[in-house]
Design an enzyme around this catalytic site. Structure first.
Site, PDB file in Angstrom:
ATOM      1  N   TYR A  12      -1.482  82.436 -50.396  1.00  0.00           N
ATOM      2  CA  TYR A  12      -1.923  81.412 -50.695  1.00  0.00           C
ATOM      3  C   TYR A  12      -1.688  80.924 -52.139  1.00  0.00           C
ATOM      4  O   TYR A  12      -0.990  80.479 -52.459  1.00  0.00           O
ATOM      5  CB  TYR A  12      -3.038  81.144 -49.308  1.00  0.00           C
ATOM      6  N   ARG A  33       1.277  94.763 -52.939  1.00  0.00           N
ATOM      7  CA  ARG A  33       0.636  96.176 -52.653  1.00  0.00           C
ATOM      8  C   ARG A  33       2.193  97.381 -52.096  1.00  0.00           C
ATOM      9  O   ARG A  33       2.036  98.538 -52.915  1.00  0.00           O
ATOM     10  CB  ARG A  33       0.583  96.299 -50.805  1.00  0.00           C
ATOM     11  N   LEU A  61      -5.595  97.140 -54.362  1.00  0.00           N
ATOM     12  CA  LEU A  61      -7.410  96.973 -54.471  1.00  0.00           C
ATOM     13  C   LEU A  61      -7.654  98.374 -54.073  1.00  0.00           C
ATOM     14  O   LEU A  61      -8.716  98.104 -54.518  1.00  0.00           O
ATOM     15  CB  LEU A  61      -7.487  95.797 -53.691  1.00  0.00           C
ATOM     16  N   ALA A  81      -6.916  88.772 -54.751  1.00  0.00           N
ATOM     17  CA  ALA A  81      -6.317  89.556 -53.715  1.00  0.00           C
ATOM     18  C   ALA A  81      -7.744  89.412 -53.833  1.00  0.00           C
ATOM     19  O   ALA A  81      -8.271  89.619 -54.294  1.00  0.00           O
ATOM     20  CB  ALA A  81      -5.878  90.202 -54.524  1.00  0.00           C
ATOM     21  N   TYR A 153     -16.352  88.656 -42.995  1.00  0.00           N
ATOM     22  CA  TYR A 153     -15.753  88.031 -44.020  1.00  0.00           C
ATOM     23  C   TYR A 153     -17.527  87.560 -45.578  1.00  0.00           C
ATOM     24  O   TYR A 153     -16.997  87.662 -46.154  1.00  0.00           O
ATOM     25  CB  TYR A 153     -15.182  86.713 -43.394  1.00  0.00           C
ATOM     26  N   LYS A 157     -17.502  88.616 -49.492  1.00  0.00           N
ATOM     27  CA  LYS A 157     -16.840  88.039 -50.460  1.00  0.00           C
ATOM     28  C   LYS A 157     -18.472  87.841 -51.034  1.00  0.00           C
ATOM     29  O   LYS A 157     -18.238  88.128 -52.528  1.00  0.00           O
ATOM     30  CB  LYS A 157     -16.965  86.411 -49.986  1.00  0.00           C
ATOM     31  N   PRO A 182     -13.807  78.438 -53.355  1.00  0.00           N
ATOM     32  CA  PRO A 182     -13.555  77.275 -52.397  1.00  0.00           C
ATOM     33  C   PRO A 182     -13.828  77.310 -51.082  1.00  0.00           C
ATOM     34  O   PRO A 182     -14.093  78.646 -50.288  1.00  0.00           O
ATOM     35  CB  PRO A 182     -12.211  78.060 -52.398  1.00  0.00           C
ATOM     36  N   VAL A 185      -9.795  75.700 -47.100  1.00  0.00           N
ATOM     37  CA  VAL A 185      -8.423  75.722 -48.470  1.00  0.00           C
ATOM     38  C   VAL A 185      -7.374  75.132 -47.256  1.00  0.00           C
ATOM     39  O   VAL A 185      -6.710  75.777 -46.683  1.00  0.00           O
ATOM     40  CB  VAL A 185      -8.072  76.605 -48.520  1.00  0.00           C
TER      41      VAL A 185
END
Length: 338
Positions: A12, A33, A61, A81, A153, A157, A182, A185
């Site tokens: 996104y 990927r 990744l 990513a 999550y 991060k 951010p 979003v």
């Protein structure tokens, strides 16, 4: 003009970064990927008006393969990513390890190839979680407390961004780093990969949410997030800095519901008019794994300020009410029932 790699260009935020870079005249390459996704990626970008040279390269990744080739010859890297899961992880390491190791793979490749600067897409999840209740907005000086029992999550991060700054300090060899954090979003949708915040709006429009959950968060337009990435990419003031991306004061979910009903009329007829009590949310969460992830946020206001980005980089995001309406219009155009 520069040569720029955007990791995760099919995502996104990544897709809008690619569009902005191409519009600015840069030569752009992006990673996926699986190269089988290239036609769908190009079709999605074409819907956004993409014009200019774009190379699509394979890189994952969770593997070293492909990253040196992806960054070789680049002036800048926007590392957007991040590994994602389609369900609640059985163990937090399913999110933490790929996120942290993926950041380090990209940074090592960028350093070894002589890239000038990397802009890392972090998140408000690396800033605002695990803190006692407060009445002042979060700033870039705040860091999430990973020992406070926060969701996977947000923990991933935080640890990924921490690892990035530690790498730059000890092994960067002159590689510059800036981070963009951010909040929720929103904004127009180009394809099926969009943010969890936008998914909330979709479920509200579709009638899947019978009542608004009681928590508040900041929101930002995806186009303004992309703009902030480009500013952080070239502005000397961005080196070594984090930038929260938030359009204005935080909104409670009930505020978003009200905006949708007022601005969309009958097309928002399924948007909830009630707010679910916290005690009832906790009860339902015992048997609903997705709702369980929201429990730590209940009753809290995760407000933050983007004053730093405005002051140092001249960033001027659009009003969030306009973004909410344009997001809903975009979702309805994709076929969400009115």
């Amino acid at each position: 003009m520069a040569e720029v790699l955007v990791t995760g260009g099919s995502g996104y935020i990544g897709s809008w970064c690619v569009l902005d870079l191409l519009a600015a005249g840069h030569s752009v390459r992006t990673t996926v990927r699986d190269l089988a996704k290239e036609p769908a990626l190009r079709a999605m970008l074409a819907r956004g008006g993409a014009e200019g040279p774009l190379r699509v390269l394979p890189a994952d990744l969770q593997s070293d393969a492909g990253w040196r080739e992806a960054v070789d010859g680049c002036d800048y890297v926007l590392h957007v990513a991040s590994p994602t899961l389609t369900s609640v992880p059985r163990h937090e390491d399913e999110m933490i390890v790929p996120a942290r190791d993926g950041v380090l793979r990209v940074l090592r490749a960028a350093r070894d190839s002589g890239v000038r600067r990397v802009v890392l897409t972090s998140a408000i999840g690396a800033v605002a979680y695990g803190h006692p209740d407060r009445s002042t907005p979060f700033t870039e000086d705040d860091w999430t407390d990973v020992d406070a029992g926060i969701p996977p999550y947000q923990k991933s991060k935080t640890l990924a961004e921490r690892a990035a700054w530690a790498f730059i300090a000890s092994e960067g060899n002159g590689l510059e780093l800036a981070a963009v954090n951010p909040v929720g979003v929103l904004g127009p949708v180009l394809g099926p990969d969009y943010s969890p915040s936008l998914g909330l709006l979709r479920r509200m429009l579709d009638g899947e949410v019978p009542a608004s959950l009681k928590f508040a968060s900041g929101y930002v337009d995806v186009r303004d997030v992309a703009d902030l990435h480009l500013r952080a990419m070239t502005d000397p003031a961005a080196v070594g800095e984090r930038f929260i991306a938030q359009s204005g004061p935080s909104l409670w979910v009930r505020d978003i519901a009200r905006i949708l009903r007022e601005r969309l009329g009958e097309r928002a007829s399924k948007v909830p008019t009630r707010e679910l009590p916290i005690w009832l949310t906790r009860t339902v969460a015992r048997v609903n794994p997705e709702l369980r992830l929201i429990v730590p946020q209940l009753g809290k206001n995760f407000d933050a300020t983007s004053a730093k980005a405005r002051r140092l980089l001249g960033w001027q995001p659009r009003p969030i009410e306009r973004t909410i309406v344009e997001t809903a219009e975009s979702l309805l155009a994709l076929g969400v029932p009115a």
